[in-house]
Write a protein that holds these residues in place. Structure first.
Motif: not given
Length: 273
Positions: A117-125, A216-228, A254-257
Motif C-alpha cells: 500500500a502507498v499513501h498517494l500524497a507520498e507517491l515518489k513520482e 522490459r528494463g526501460k522503466g515502462i512498468g513503473r510509468a504504467m503503475t504511476q500513471h494509473a 521505489s514508488l513508495g509502496f
C-alpha cells in the motif's frame, strides 16, 4: 458508488487491501454467475470458462467443522463444469491454516506474494517518461481488445490460449468503466505494456501491470503503475494497493509502496483441464 477512504490508520491498511481484492468477485461473476447459494462463509465467482481467475474463491471465514465440506462442495461444482479454481487466502482467512486443508484436497500453492500500500500524497513520482512511451485509456471495443492482447503478451501467455484474450476483452466490455480502467502503454506507437486500475473498497487497486519481454528494463512498468495511481489521485483517492510479483517488488518500493500483508493463491484443476 465507491466511497473514498480518507486517512486510513496503519491497522486499516490490511483490511482495505482485502476489501479491494474481494470486490473483484462480482466483477468476475459478470462473466458467468455469482452463486447466491454459496456454502456459508465464502465468496466466489463461478463460470463455465476454463480460466481459474474467473472461478475464484475469497474471503473464507470457516469453522473447523465447515472447512472440509465447503472445499468438497466447491470442487464438486467446478468438476461438473470442468473448470479450474483459484482460492485466495489473506490475513482475515479462517481457519488460519486453510492452505493445508486446500492442499489435502488437491489444491497446489500457486503464488505467495506481498500485499502493498502507498499513501498517494507520498507517491515518489518520476517526472520523466521513457522516451517514445505514451499511455492511453482503453475506452472502446478496439482498445479493450488491444489491451487484452497486450496483457497476454506482457504476461507471456501462450498464443494457443487465445480464449484468455477473448475473455478479458469480454470482461472489460461488461465492466463498470467508472471503477475498472484499463491503460495501454505504446512505445513508438506499438502496444507494449498494460496496467489496470480498480476503484473499490475506497482505495485504488493496481492490477495487470505487464510489459512485453523486449521492452522490459526501460522503466515502462513503473510509468504504467504511476500513471494509473496519478489518475486515481486526481479523482480524490488517497491510498493505492497492489499485490506485487517478484519482478515488480523493487519497482513498487521505489514508488513508495510498503508491504502490509501476505496473499497466497491455491490452484485446483479437474482431471480433464
Amino acid at each position: 458508488m465507491n466511497k473514498i477512504l480518507y486517512d486510513p490508520s496503519p491497522e486499516r491498511l490490511i483490511s482495505i487491501f482485502e476489501e479491494n481484492l474481494f470486490a473483484w468477485i462480482p466483477v468476475l461473476g459478470r462473466m458467468g454467475q455469482v452463486h447466491l447459494d454459496n456454502p456459508p462463509g465464502v465468496r466466489r465467482s463461478i463460470t463455465d470458462i476454463p480460466m481459474s481467475l474467473l472461478n475464484s474463491v475469497m474471503d473464507a471465514r470457516l469453522t473447523t467443522d465447515q472447512v472440509d465440506g465447503t472445499i468438497q462442495a466447491i470442487i464438486a461444482d467446478a468438476r461438473s463444469r470442468k473448470v479450474p479454481l483459484l482460492w485466495w487466502t489473506s490475513p482475515s482467512t479462517r481457519p488460519t491454516d486453510l492452505g493445508k486443508h486446500l492442499e489435502r484436497h488437491g489444491f497446489k500453492l500457486d503464488e505467495e506474494s506481498p500485499g502493498m500500500a502507498v499513501h498517494l500524497a507520498e507517491l515518489k513520482e518520476s517526472q520523466s517518461v521513457p522516451e517514445g512511451l505514451s499511455i492511453h485509456l482503453a475506452q472502446d471495443d478496439a482498445s479493450w481488445l488491444e489491451w487484452s492482447g497486450g496483457m497476454a503478451a506482457g504476461f507471456e501467455i501462450p498464443v494457443s490460449a487465445d480464449f484468455v484474450v477473448e475473455t478479458w476483452h469480454d470482461l472489460l466490455r461488461k465492466a463498470d468503466h467508472e471503477t475498472v480502467q484499463a491503460f495501454t502503454g505504446r512505445l513508438n506507437g506499438k502496444p507494449v505494456a498494460t496496467s489496470l486500475l480498480f476503484l473499490a473498497g475506497g482505495v485504488a487497486g493496481i492490477y495487470s501491470v505487464g510489459t512485453i519481454p523486449v521492452a522490459r528494463g526501460k522503466g515502462i512498468g513503473r510509468a504504467m503503475t504511476q500513471h494509473a495511481l496519478c489518475q486515481a489521485r486526481s479523482m480524490g483517492y488517497e491510498v493505492g494497493v497492489l499485490q506485487a510479483s517478484e519482478m515488480g517488488f523493487n519497482v513498487y518500493r521505489s514508488l513508495g509502496f510498503q508491504e502490509v500483508c501476505r496473499i497466497s493463491s491455491y490452484r485446483w484443476r479437474p482431471e480433464s483441464v
